[in-house]
Design a protein around this motif. Structure first.
Motif, PDB file in Angstrom:
ATOM      1  N   ILE A 138       0.898  -1.214  -0.160  1.00 29.50           N
ATOM      2  CA  ILE A 138       0.075   0.020  -0.020  1.00 29.50           C
ATOM      3  C   ILE A 138       0.858   1.135   0.121  1.00 29.50           C
ATOM      4  CG2 ILE A 138      -1.661   1.436   1.405  1.00 29.50           C
ATOM      5  CD1 ILE A 138      -2.850  -1.560   2.375  1.00 29.50           C
ATOM      6  N   ALA A 139       1.905   1.152   0.811  1.00 36.46           N
ATOM      7  CA  ALA A 139       2.837   2.478   0.967  1.00 36.46           C
ATOM      8  C   ALA A 139       3.484   2.781  -0.262  1.00 36.46           C
ATOM      9  CB  ALA A 139       3.648   2.349   2.283  1.00 36.46           C
ATOM     10  N   SER A 140       3.971   1.593  -0.814  1.00 30.24           N
ATOM     11  CA  SER A 140       4.782   1.793  -2.099  1.00 30.24           C
ATOM     12  C   SER A 140       3.841   2.172  -3.239  1.00 30.24           C
ATOM     13  CB  SER A 140       5.460   0.272  -2.562  1.00 30.24           C
ATOM     14  OG  SER A 140       6.171  -0.033  -1.664  1.00 30.24           O
ATOM     15  N   ALA A 141       2.660   1.831  -3.446  1.00 32.86           N
ATOM     16  CA  ALA A 141       1.540   2.202  -4.363  1.00 32.86           C
ATOM     17  C   ALA A 141       1.647   3.882  -4.110  1.00 32.86           C
ATOM     18  CB  ALA A 141       0.341   1.516  -4.206  1.00 32.86           C
ATOM     19  N   VAL A 142       1.304   4.086  -2.979  1.00 29.30           N
ATOM     20  CA  VAL A 142       1.006   5.755  -2.488  1.00 29.30           C
ATOM     21  C   VAL A 142       2.299   6.350  -2.910  1.00 29.30           C
ATOM     22  CG1 VAL A 142       0.874   7.270  -0.926  1.00 29.30           C
ATOM     23  CG2 VAL A 142      -0.507   5.184  -0.514  1.00 29.30           C
ATOM     24  N   ALA A 143       3.645   5.940  -2.718  1.00 24.66           N
ATOM     25  CA  ALA A 143       4.801   6.557  -3.120  1.00 24.66           C
ATOM     26  C   ALA A 143       4.863   6.652  -4.622  1.00 24.66           C
ATOM     27  CB  ALA A 143       5.807   5.813  -2.380  1.00 24.66           C
TER      28      ALA A 143
END
Ligand code: OGA
Ligand code: MN
Length: 390
Positions: free
Chosen positions: A242-247
């Motif tokens: 999730i965090a990588s997608a947001v980044a």
């Protein structure tokens, strides 16, 4: 701090009774003792107050733009994500209407808020994994400082209790307190961590309410505010994805003013590495004091955070506590990213807002497996915070 004496009060007002005079003195004293507090502290006090409830008209609301004051409308900037999050990861659920919509604030460059980034069922899945899968070893929690938490985790024990599989007579029912007399945990990694008070053995249904945080990936050393290099556990796959997608979605996202001021996030999303995470579990009365997350060596990478359960008031200030903060509603399903200059800003959560649990997170006869999770979020907010350290 200046002292207020009864003569300060006498000179300004006459009183009908000694009682009234005493009350006025008490009021004056409490007002004067806050004269030297920082702008951030003053704002925290306002939103923490329960009686009478504070005035919420100046809280920024990205989900109901029409309800914002004109002053807030003037600082809100509508921007576009580089990608629709649902195309980057299935963990966001079904796509939103306005899939690339996000916001920043003119006077808080580097802030990106993505309202309702997760569908209701995606939110349920993350809540489940935060309680069932991540709140256990090897990840450390605040409970580990004082309790011998079983490897199955406190949630597993709570489920067994709720299903009637264990009773107070069972040896595993009560999680024992640690023997602190010979333990290096007395200091150890918990030296400066938020302390537990009223320590006692508790039924799992009460102990689960004492769960305040867990750390994953690189474990945080509260004593010297560094990450423990030798203590690196696998990062939970779902919150890492999730965090990588947001980044990736916030690459190139930001706002530049006519005068050239402002900030656009240039951090290459594909370089983002979810290395350390904190999951915060807030009960309705809990809060998080003003702080800056500055233990990460890499302060260029964005910090990605998402909210689940009850809504909160989130305060975002500047590089000192003297900068008056802005108050923002964060709701279940919202994503907040702190990039560039925003990474160095004081922020905190002075209040969880009671009666704000969305209906889709309440008990539902069609989804009986959800019941136990509903019982938890019914009185809680969960925040997931992901950082790249190096
Ligand atoms: C943190 C934090 C904010 C939140 O854990 O460092 O700032 O929304 N959390 O709970
Ligand atoms: Mn923080």
């Amino acid at each position: 701090m200046t002292n207020v004496t009864s003569s300060d009060v006498h000179t300004t007002k006459k009183f009908k009774s000694r009682r009234q005079e005493k009350l006025a003195l008490k009021n004056a004293q409490s007002n004067k003792s806050y004269v030297n507090q920082t702008a951030f502290r003053a704002c925290e006090r306002i939103y923490r107050t329960r009686l009478p409830p504070p005035d919420f008209t100046e809280v920024i609301d990205f989900e109901n733009l029409a309800s914002n004051t004109q002053q807030n409308l003037d600082r809100i900037v509508k921007i576009e994500l580089k990608h629709d999050l649902t195309e980057l990861s299935p963990l966001f659920g079904e796509s939103r209407n306005d899939a690339k919509l996000c916001y920043t604030l003119r006077d808080f460059p580097g802030l990106v808020v993505i309202p309702q980034a997760f569908s209701p069922s995606a939110q349920k899945n993350i809540i489940k994994s935060c309680l069932r899968d991540h709140a256990k070893h090897p990840n450390l929690s605040n409970l580990d400082a004082h309790y011998v938490v079983p490897d199955g985790g406190i949630w597993n024990l709570y489920e067994k209790e709720a299903k009637g599989e264990i009773s107070p007579e069972d040896p595993s029912y009560y999680v024992p307190l640690k023997d602190m007399s010979d333990s290096e945990d007395k200091v150890g990694v918990y030296g400066d961590a938020p302390k537990e008070t009223n320590l006692s053995v508790l039924p799992p249904s009460q102990l689960i309410r004492r769960l305040r945080w867990i750390t994953c990936g690189y474990q945080y050393n509260w004593l010297d505010k560094t990450y423990a290099l030798e203590k690196r556990y696998p990062f939970p796959e779902d919150i890492g994805d999730i965090a990588s997608a947001v980044a990736k979605a916030i690459e190139g996202v930001g706002h530049i003013e006519m005068d050239g001021s402002g900030y656009v996030n240039q951090y290459e999303g594909s370089k983002f590495k979810p290395e350390a995470g904190v999951i915060n579990y807030y009960q309705l009365k809990d809060s998080l004091m003003a702080h800056v997350d500055k233990s990460e060596i890499n302060m260029d990478a964005p910090l990605v955070s998402f909210s689940l359960g009850h809504s909160c008031i989130y305060l975002l200030g500047g590089t000192t506590r003297d900068v008056p903060p802005v108050a923002i509603y964060l709701r279940s399903g919202d994503v907040l990213a702190m990039c560039g200059p925003c990474r160095a800003a004081f922020h905190g959560v002075p209040r969880i807002l009671e009666s704000t649990l969305p209906d889709y997170l309440k008990t539902n006869p069609e989804d009986p497996d959800w019941d136990i999770y509903a019982s938890f979020v019914n009185e809680a907010r969960i925040n997931v915070n992901v950082r790249q350290v190096f």
